[in-house]
Write a protein that holds these residues in place. Structure first.
Motif, short mmCIF file in Angstrom:
data_model
loop_
_atom_site.label_atom_id
_atom_site.label_comp_id
_atom_site.label_asym_id
_atom_site.label_seq_id
_atom_site.Cartn_x
_atom_site.Cartn_y
_atom_site.Cartn_z
N ASN A 1 -2.91 -3.58 -13.44
CA ASN A 1 -2.74 -3.16 -11.95
C ASN A 1 -2.22 -4.22 -10.90
O ASN A 1 -1.81 -3.95 -9.80
CB ASN A 1 -4.20 -2.88 -11.49
CG ASN A 1 -4.56 -1.46 -12.28
OD1 ASN A 1 -4.16 -0.48 -12.37
ND2 ASN A 1 -5.77 -1.91 -12.76
N LEU A 2 -1.75 -5.27 -11.68
CA LEU A 2 -1.45 -6.73 -10.77
C LEU A 2 -0.19 -6.10 -10.15
O LEU A 2 -0.07 -6.56 -8.69
CB LEU A 2 -1.17 -7.74 -11.55
CG LEU A 2 -0.50 -8.93 -11.03
CD1 LEU A 2 -1.49 -9.51 -10.06
CD2 LEU A 2 -0.29 -9.92 -12.17
N GLU A 3 0.95 -5.93 -10.57
CA GLU A 3 2.15 -5.81 -10.02
C GLU A 3 2.47 -5.12 -8.85
O GLU A 3 2.76 -5.86 -7.72
CB GLU A 3 3.14 -5.28 -11.13
CG GLU A 3 4.73 -5.54 -10.85
CD GLU A 3 5.55 -5.46 -12.18
OE1 GLU A 3 6.16 -6.19 -12.59
OE2 GLU A 3 5.52 -4.18 -12.46
N SER A 4 2.16 -3.83 -8.97
CA SER A 4 2.32 -3.05 -7.61
C SER A 4 1.61 -3.43 -6.65
O SER A 4 1.88 -3.31 -5.21
CB SER A 4 2.30 -1.46 -8.02
OG SER A 4 0.90 -1.21 -8.55
N VAL A 5 0.29 -3.55 -6.89
CA VAL A 5 -0.69 -3.94 -5.71
C VAL A 5 -0.43 -5.46 -5.15
O VAL A 5 0.09 -5.39 -3.88
CB VAL A 5 -2.09 -4.09 -6.22
CG1 VAL A 5 -3.14 -4.74 -5.11
CG2 VAL A 5 -2.62 -2.91 -6.98
N LEU A 6 -0.10 -6.54 -5.68
CA LEU A 6 0.47 -7.60 -5.22
C LEU A 6 1.49 -7.64 -4.63
O LEU A 6 1.59 -8.08 -3.48
CB LEU A 6 0.47 -8.69 -6.42
CG LEU A 6 0.83 -10.12 -6.05
CD1 LEU A 6 -0.11 -10.92 -5.41
CD2 LEU A 6 1.21 -11.17 -7.32
N VAL A 7 2.64 -7.19 -5.11
CA VAL A 7 3.91 -6.83 -4.35
C VAL A 7 3.75 -6.31 -2.95
O VAL A 7 4.18 -6.72 -1.86
CB VAL A 7 4.94 -6.43 -4.97
CG1 VAL A 7 6.41 -6.13 -4.34
CG2 VAL A 7 5.33 -7.22 -6.30
N HIS A 8 2.90 -5.13 -3.04
CA HIS A 8 2.64 -4.21 -1.82
C HIS A 8 1.95 -5.02 -0.76
O HIS A 8 2.58 -5.29 0.45
CB HIS A 8 1.91 -2.92 -2.21
CG HIS A 8 1.60 -2.11 -0.95
ND1 HIS A 8 2.28 -1.13 -0.49
CD2 HIS A 8 0.58 -2.14 0.01
CE1 HIS A 8 1.73 -0.62 0.40
NE2 HIS A 8 0.73 -1.22 0.62
N GLU A 9 0.95 -5.91 -1.16
CA GLU A 9 0.09 -6.56 -0.29
C GLU A 9 0.83 -7.79 0.67
O GLU A 9 0.76 -8.16 1.52
CB GLU A 9 -1.22 -6.90 -0.80
CG GLU A 9 -2.01 -5.86 -1.56
CD GLU A 9 -2.25 -4.79 -0.69
OE1 GLU A 9 -2.01 -4.94 0.76
OE2 GLU A 9 -2.95 -3.61 -1.16
N ILE A 10 1.68 -8.49 -0.55
CA ILE A 10 2.42 -9.36 0.18
C ILE A 10 3.66 -8.87 1.05
O ILE A 10 3.67 -9.60 2.36
CB ILE A 10 3.31 -10.44 -1.10
CG1 ILE A 10 2.27 -10.95 -1.84
CG2 ILE A 10 4.33 -11.07 -0.52
CD1 ILE A 10 2.69 -11.84 -3.09
#
Length: 457
Positions: free
Chosen positions: A310-319
């Motif tokens: 679940n890392l990718e989409s969440v991390l980029v969205h929050e950045i």
């Protein structure tokens, strides 16, 4: 006419056109309709005792920028909403908060508290241009695995934890807490936070915290911050690392034994650098990234997934939220799409570019849109959506609408030119749907009412 003269005339026409556009765009923010009519600066003193209870003293200087005389000052006090009465299905271990006193220079003040609305009754009216210093003392214990404001064992995540001055425009418009999204709207403010802890913790916050090292006491300061986040974390439970993106320190906190440390670091640097290059410089010098599965954005701090899946989409969205929500602000209750949908669109562009696949980049938005077929407008107040409608509309349908529009206008390159101009125009300001539409029309030099009519009311 010589080629040189033709070239010079062409340049003059372009310069004139750009000047007219700049003048028109500047007029969008001269009317002051979205300017906050109240401002605050905070000094917050935080003490955590051995029994896991926080003792907080909030000294808040509030200035009346409106044309009205105030009998009350309105705050969001979200700790009061984190209980089993307001969130019965989400809170298994309810939080507990109690205000012990509210005072000004003349003594104790009365107040009303319901849901997350705190209205302080003033002894004398606060006239336009005047400042009032309030002191609010309270205690607070956090829910285990609560809603944003939460505790996980010996880790404490202070989100929306203090009395947050509300927006004032013809009155205090304070909506009830809504767990679907962010239902609070606060002006940019300056902060000083002093903390005293029973032992050493890792500290992350919306301020610049510097080198990662356990601490039991200290003070942090930040200016022009929309809302102030703070976390105190058990040192033995976290692996930490600091990377840099264009001079900004990305301080990462991952659970000991995480299999996503290197992936988190590389992706964070790439995404942050990408958004600075494509959208514009972020003036802050530090971003804290906490992999606690909170999946939430705060000024200069984000909570993200702890696992690779679940890392990718969440991390980029929050950045991406650091640009849209923090540096360009909006009322997330009435205009959630202005930050959430634009953020998801920008994040999808990054992922599509990274993997050279638009389908991959917009996979999350497409899944959201398919999750629940909705024909509701994108700019309804949050309480007019069912939960499934909200996610499908804000995170699914609307980013896809933006994708389709820009695909017919030059694609990713034109999209980022627009987002860069939008960011430059409205940095540290508030935008609503009408302001966005006006800017959109001025930027493209034509009326797009036909484009908007099916998804913005």
């Amino acid at each position: 006419m010589t080629r040189k003269k033709i070239w010079l005339i062409g340049i003059a026409v372009i310069v004139a056109a750009v000047s007219v556009l700049a003048l028109k765009l500047s007029q969008l923010k001269k009317d002051g309709e979205l300017d906050p009519e109240a401002s605050a600066s905070y000094r917050l003193q935080v003490r955590l005792d051995e029994g896991d209870e926080f003792h907080i003293s909030a000294e808040i200087d509030v200035v009346n920028h409106s044309g009205d005389a105030w009998e009350t000052i309105g705050f969001y006090f979200i700790p009061n909403a984190n209980d089993e009465e307001v969130l019965p299905e989400l809170i298994q271990d309810p939080a507990d908060s109690a205000i012990s006193s509210i005072e000004d220079e003349d003594g104790t003040l009365r107040y009303e508290l319901a849901n997350n609305e705190l209205l302080v009754q003033l002894g004398e009216e606060l006239q336009p241009g005047e400042k009032k210093r309030l002191k609010i003392d309270y205690t607070m214990s956090l829910s285990e695995d609560g809603m944003r404001l939460s505790r996980d064992g010996n880790n404490y995540y202070l989100a929306q934890w203090y009395p947050m001055l509300a927006f004032y425009q013809d009155g205090w418009a304070i909506e009830d807490f809504d767990p679907k999204g962010e239902s609070y709207h606060t002006p940019y403010s300056d902060y000083r936070v002093e903390y005293e802890l029973p032992r050493k913790f890792l500290v992350a916050s919306s301020a610049s915290d510097g080198e990662i090292a356990p601490s039991s006491s200290g003070a942090v300061e930040g200016e022009n911050i929309k809302d102030f986040y703070m976390a105190f974390m058990e040192p033995e439970e976290w692996t930490t690392e600091t990377r840099h993106a264009n001079g900004t320190a990305l301080r990462m906190f991952l659970p000991v034994g995480s299999d996503a440390t290197e992936e988190t670091a590389e992706l964070a640097v790439d995404a942050y650098s990408y958004f600075e290059e494509k959208i514009g410089d972020n003036p802050f010098q530090e971003l804290d990234i906490i992999a606690n599965d909170g999946n939430m954005e705060y000024p200069n701090a984000i909570e993200v997934a702890s696992d690779k899946e679940n890392l990718e989409s969440v991390l980029v969205h929050e950045i991406a939220h650091q640009w849209f929500y923090f540096l360009v602000a909006n009322d997330p209750f009435d205009h959630a799409w202005v930050d959430e949908s634009i953020t998801e669109y920008a994040a999808s562009l990054f992922l599509g570019d990274r993997y050279d696949s638009e389908a991959y980049g917009f996979e999350s938005a497409a899944l959201m849109a398919e999750y629940y077929d909705t024909n509701k407008y994108s700019n309804l107040p949050m309480d007019e959506y069912e939960e499934t409608e909200y996610y499908a509309t804000i995170y699914g349908k609307t980013p896809l609408i933006l994708r389709d529009f820009f695909n017919g206008r030059g694609g990713e390159e034109e999209a980022f030119r627009f987002l860069a101009a939008y960011y430059k125009e409205f940095q540290f300001q508030n935008v609503d749907t009408e302001t966005f539409k006006e800017f959109f029309n001025e930027y493209f030099g034509e009326n797009h009412s036909e484009f908007f009519k099916d998804w913005l009311q």
